[in-house]
Design a protein around this motif. Structure first.
Motif, PDB file in Angstrom:
ATOM      1  N   GLN A   3    -105.895  15.773 -10.970  1.00  0.00           N
ATOM      2  CA  GLN A   3    -104.482  15.764 -10.595  1.00  0.00           C
ATOM      3  C   GLN A   3    -104.068  14.347 -10.251  1.00  0.00           C
ATOM      4  OE1 GLN A   3    -104.587  18.377  -7.173  1.00  0.00           O
ATOM      5  NE2 GLN A   3    -104.296  20.200  -8.443  1.00  0.00           N
ATOM      6  N   GLY A   4    -102.849  13.987 -10.590  1.00  0.00           N
ATOM      7  CA  GLY A   4    -102.406  12.641 -10.233  1.00  0.00           C
ATOM      8  C   GLY A   4    -100.946  12.400 -10.511  1.00  0.00           C
ATOM      9  N   ILE A   5    -100.498  11.243 -10.041  1.00  0.00           N
ATOM     10  CA  ILE A   5     -99.098  10.834 -10.188  1.00  0.00           C
ATOM     11  C   ILE A   5     -99.028   9.722 -11.228  1.00  0.00           C
ATOM     12  CG2 ILE A   5     -97.037  10.059  -8.936  1.00  0.00           C
ATOM     13  CD1 ILE A   5     -98.350  12.621  -7.766  1.00  0.00           C
ATOM     14  N   LEU A   6     -98.007   9.784 -12.066  1.00  0.00           N
ATOM     15  CA  LEU A   6     -97.806   8.781 -13.101  1.00  0.00           C
ATOM     16  C   LEU A   6     -96.449   8.108 -12.880  1.00  0.00           C
ATOM     17  CD1 LEU A   6     -98.988   7.649 -15.808  1.00  0.00           C
ATOM     18  CD2 LEU A   6     -97.710   9.459 -16.980  1.00  0.00           C
ATOM     19  N   ILE A   7     -96.471   6.761 -12.827  1.00  0.00           N
ATOM     20  CA  ILE A   7     -95.224   6.005 -12.610  1.00  0.00           C
ATOM     21  C   ILE A   7     -95.096   4.942 -13.692  1.00  0.00           C
ATOM     22  CG2 ILE A   7     -93.929   4.531 -11.013  1.00  0.00           C
ATOM     23  CD1 ILE A   7     -95.516   5.709  -8.710  1.00  0.00           C
ATOM     24  N   TYR A   8     -93.918   4.846 -14.290  1.00  0.00           N
ATOM     25  CA  TYR A   8     -93.629   3.768 -15.235  1.00  0.00           C
ATOM     26  C   TYR A   8     -92.925   2.652 -14.481  1.00  0.00           C
ATOM     27  CZ  TYR A   8     -95.161   6.304 -19.314  1.00  0.00           C
ATOM     28  OH  TYR A   8     -95.949   6.954 -20.230  1.00  0.00           O
ATOM     29  N   ALA A   9     -93.429   1.443 -14.619  1.00  0.00           N
ATOM     30  CA  ALA A   9     -92.851   0.333 -13.860  1.00  0.00           C
ATOM     31  C   ALA A   9     -92.885  -0.944 -14.697  1.00  0.00           C
ATOM     32  CB  ALA A   9     -93.632   0.131 -12.558  1.00  0.00           C
ATOM     33  N   ARG A  10     -91.790  -1.205 -15.368  1.00  0.00           N
ATOM     34  CA  ARG A  10     -91.673  -2.460 -16.140  1.00  0.00           C
ATOM     35  C   ARG A  10     -90.513  -3.239 -15.547  1.00  0.00           C
ATOM     36  NH1 ARG A  10     -92.512  -0.764 -22.433  1.00  0.00           N
ATOM     37  NH2 ARG A  10     -91.810  -2.895 -22.707  1.00  0.00           N
ATOM     38  N   PHE A  14     -84.663  -5.592 -11.852  1.00  0.00           N
ATOM     39  CA  PHE A  14     -85.239  -4.892 -10.693  1.00  0.00           C
ATOM     40  C   PHE A  14     -86.765  -5.033 -10.703  1.00  0.00           C
ATOM     41  CE2 PHE A  14     -81.417  -2.241 -11.668  1.00  0.00           C
ATOM     42  CZ  PHE A  14     -80.681  -2.598 -10.544  1.00  0.00           C
ATOM     43  N   ASP A  15     -87.320  -5.148  -9.525  1.00  0.00           N
ATOM     44  CA  ASP A  15     -88.769  -5.271  -9.393  1.00  0.00           C
ATOM     45  C   ASP A  15     -89.384  -3.866  -9.284  1.00  0.00           C
ATOM     46  OD1 ASP A  15     -91.353  -5.977  -8.916  1.00  0.00           O
ATOM     47  OD2 ASP A  15     -90.893  -7.466  -7.366  1.00  0.00           O
ATOM     48  N   TYR A  16     -89.496  -3.216 -10.437  1.00  0.00           N
ATOM     49  CA  TYR A  16     -90.035  -1.850 -10.450  1.00  0.00           C
ATOM     50  C   TYR A  16     -91.503  -1.811 -10.002  1.00  0.00           C
ATOM     51  CZ  TYR A  16     -85.899   0.029 -12.831  1.00  0.00           C
ATOM     52  OH  TYR A  16     -84.624   0.439 -13.136  1.00  0.00           O
ATOM     53  N   ALA A  17     -92.232  -2.886 -10.290  1.00  0.00           N
ATOM     54  CA  ALA A  17     -93.652  -2.910  -9.921  1.00  0.00           C
ATOM     55  C   ALA A  17     -93.808  -2.855  -8.393  1.00  0.00           C
ATOM     56  CB  ALA A  17     -94.317  -4.159 -10.477  1.00  0.00           C
ATOM     57  N   VAL A  38     -97.932   2.737 -15.445  1.00  0.00           N
ATOM     58  CA  VAL A  38     -97.813   2.243 -16.821  1.00  0.00           C
ATOM     59  C   VAL A  38     -96.841   1.076 -16.785  1.00  0.00           C
ATOM     60  CG1 VAL A  38     -97.257   2.805 -19.210  1.00  0.00           C
ATOM     61  CG2 VAL A  38     -98.136   4.584 -17.690  1.00  0.00           C
ATOM     62  N   THR A  39     -97.298  -0.068 -17.258  1.00  0.00           N
ATOM     63  CA  THR A  39     -96.467  -1.260 -17.195  1.00  0.00           C
ATOM     64  C   THR A  39     -96.679  -2.108 -18.441  1.00  0.00           C
ATOM     65  OG1 THR A  39     -95.836  -3.080 -15.738  1.00  0.00           O
ATOM     66  CG2 THR A  39     -98.186  -2.621 -15.921  1.00  0.00           C
ATOM     67  N   ASP A  40     -95.949  -3.226 -18.534  1.00  0.00           N
ATOM     68  CA  ASP A  40     -96.171  -4.114 -19.679  1.00  0.00           C
ATOM     69  C   ASP A  40     -96.998  -5.336 -19.238  1.00  0.00           C
ATOM     70  OD1 ASP A  40     -94.362  -5.890 -18.428  1.00  0.00           O
ATOM     71  OD2 ASP A  40     -92.670  -4.985 -19.470  1.00  0.00           O
ATOM     72  N   SER A  41     -97.467  -6.107 -20.216  1.00  0.00           N
ATOM     73  CA  SER A  41     -98.367  -7.230 -19.911  1.00  0.00           C
ATOM     74  C   SER A  41     -97.702  -8.237 -18.985  1.00  0.00           C
ATOM     75  CB  SER A  41     -98.784  -7.949 -21.194  1.00  0.00           C
ATOM     76  OG  SER A  41     -99.299  -7.038 -22.100  1.00  0.00           O
ATOM     77  N   THR A  42     -96.412  -8.514 -19.230  1.00  0.00           N
ATOM     78  CA  THR A  42     -95.714  -9.518 -18.430  1.00  0.00           C
ATOM     79  C   THR A  42     -95.630  -9.083 -16.967  1.00  0.00           C
ATOM     80  OG1 THR A  42     -94.387  -9.926 -20.380  1.00  0.00           O
ATOM     81  CG2 THR A  42     -93.612 -10.909 -18.339  1.00  0.00           C
ATOM     82  N   ALA A  78     -81.744  -4.770 -18.620  1.00  0.00           N
ATOM     83  CA  ALA A  78     -82.568  -3.927 -19.488  1.00  0.00           C
ATOM     84  C   ALA A  78     -82.936  -2.651 -18.732  1.00  0.00           C
ATOM     85  CB  ALA A  78     -83.819  -4.689 -19.890  1.00  0.00           C
ATOM     86  N   TRP A  79     -82.995  -1.547 -19.467  1.00  0.00           N
ATOM     87  CA  TRP A  79     -83.361  -0.255 -18.861  1.00  0.00           C
ATOM     88  C   TRP A  79     -84.447   0.348 -19.737  1.00  0.00           C
ATOM     89  CZ3 TRP A  79     -80.220   4.889 -18.704  1.00  0.00           C
ATOM     90  CH2 TRP A  79     -80.674   5.691 -17.646  1.00  0.00           C
ATOM     91  N   THR A  80     -85.687  -0.015 -19.433  1.00  0.00           N
ATOM     92  CA  THR A  80     -86.806   0.351 -20.302  1.00  0.00           C
ATOM     93  C   THR A  80     -87.333   1.742 -19.949  1.00  0.00           C
ATOM     94  OG1 THR A  80     -88.185  -0.954 -18.830  1.00  0.00           O
ATOM     95  CG2 THR A  80     -87.547  -1.973 -20.896  1.00  0.00           C
TER      96      THR A  80
END
Lengths: 280, 100
Positions: A3-10, A14-17, A38-42, A78-80
């Motif tokens: 079980q777990g939580i998944l968050i997208y943060a790119r 806004f500083d989603y991270a 889940v994030t991007d390389s940058t 941007a709204w990724t």
């Protein structure tokens, strides 16, 4: 079963991270479950992602943009949100709670979803924490009145139905202009809420009152115009909001404690990052 | 009292109403519990219904509209426990408002 939580943060304007990191601390405290980001390389290079149980890199390009009405200013950025549609494949868990980075977990309420373990579950109603019912007009999409399903929180386990919802959401995203004409909603910006609503409506046999895939409580929300002005462990989040009183706009102050909260003004809550993280 | 004072009173009542409404919403969430993979809500009516029924097993409707066969006494104990915890927290939140 994992079980777990998944968050997208790119990160965008806004500083989603950082928001995700704030949420990580709340989730570990209140749900005691692992968190995957889940994030991007940058974003990964520039942010402190220590503490996450999984860091998944997704560099899929997304040109979606949105203008956020922050009350005092309008911010176009941007709204990724598109990459979230890969959640079914990206999640390292067998039971996943996919949440927006700004849906902050201040309670253990979400454990009930893991305990019940429905195939798929989302919110159908948003509760306006300022008691003005400002989201009621969003209950239905377009003139054909497709019931709105909110993508802010999506619970899913490994099953054919959940997979089919994500698959259809992807198809809708790739043909978004067509669907926007069909259901008569704006073609820009792309909204996961609309893809989810259409997919769930279609896959539920076009029946509007099916409750099976609904979270049986409401999504507590503060809009982009409401500002967090204080945080205290006992009193919780204190916020400033506008309300229209006959012909003038006035401000009110409210507070809410120990309840999960969708804080759409992503900036003001980060001003209290240290206090929220250190307070428990 | 001038109109500014009256406006302040009106505003403080509105803000108080908002906080009370939020506490009620939180209560509503906390009254929901999971029993054998189904969602139920520990309302006074539901508890009263379970209390007056006399057979060991009973068919009840869950929050998704499905009929579920349950052990009545077991579900009653869970419901009462959930109601007690949620309503106590609601009362506590309300008391804090009065004291402030």
């Amino acid at each position: 079963m994992t079980q777990g939580i998944l968050i997208y943060a790119r990160n965008t304007a806004f500083d989603y991270a950082r928001l995700a990191k704030l949420n990580l601390s709340l989730i570990h405290r209140n749900l005691k479950l692992p968190v995957a980001v889940v994030t991007d390389s940058t974003t990964a290079k520039k942010s402190d992602l220590s503490g996450f149980d999984h860091v998944i890199i997704d560099d899929t390009t997304d040109t979606n943009r949105r203008t956020f009405d922050l009350g005092h200013e309008k911010l176009s950025t941007a709204w990724t949100n598109g990459p979230r549609l890969s959640a079914y494949d990206s999640s390292p868990f067998s039971q996943t709670l996919l949440i927006d980075a700004d849906y902050l977990i201040f309670s253990d309420q979400m454990l009930k979803l893991f305990e019940a373990d429905p195939e798929f579950a989302v919110f159908d109603h948003v509760y306006d924490v300022t008691a003005q019912d400002r989201f009621r007009s969003l209950d239905l999409i377009g003139p054909y009145a497709i019931p709105m399903r909110w993508a802010t929180v999506i619970y899913f386990s490994r099953n054919r139905f959940a997979e089919s919802v994500f698959s259809m959401m992807n198809q809708i995203k790739h043909n978004y202009e067509y669907y926007s004409y069909l259901y008569r909603f704006p073609k820009q910006p792309y909204r996961n809420d609309f893809s989810l609503s259409i997919a769930l409506h279609a896959l539920s046999g076009q029946i509007t009152d099916i409750k099976e895939y609904l979270i049986p409580w409401r999504c507590l929300t503060l809009s982009t115009k409401d500002r967090v002005i204080d945080y205290d462990p006992a009193c919780g989040i204190k916020y400033l909001y506008e309300f229209i009183d006959s012909d003038s706009i006035r401000c009110g102050v409210g507070q809410i404690a120990n309840s999960d909260l969708h804080l759409m003004d992503k900036m003001s809550v980060l001003e209290f990052y240290d206090r929220i993280v250190d307070s428990h | 009292m001038d109109s500014a004072d009256l406006e302040k009173i009106s505003q403080s009542k509105f803000e108080l109403h908002t906080v009370k409404k939020n506490l009620k919403e939180k209560l509503s969430q906390q009254l929901i519990f999971v029993y054998e993979s189904s969602f139920f809500k520990a309302t006074p009516e539901f508890i009263a219904f379970l209390s007056v029924w006399d057979s060991e097993t009973i068919v009840v409707e869950d929050l998704h509209g499905n009929p579920v066969t349950v052990n009545r006494q077991d579900l009653l104990v869970r419901s009462k426990d959930c109601y007690h915890r949620a309503s106590s927290e609601w009362f506590s939140g309300y008391s804090d408002l009065k004291n402030n």
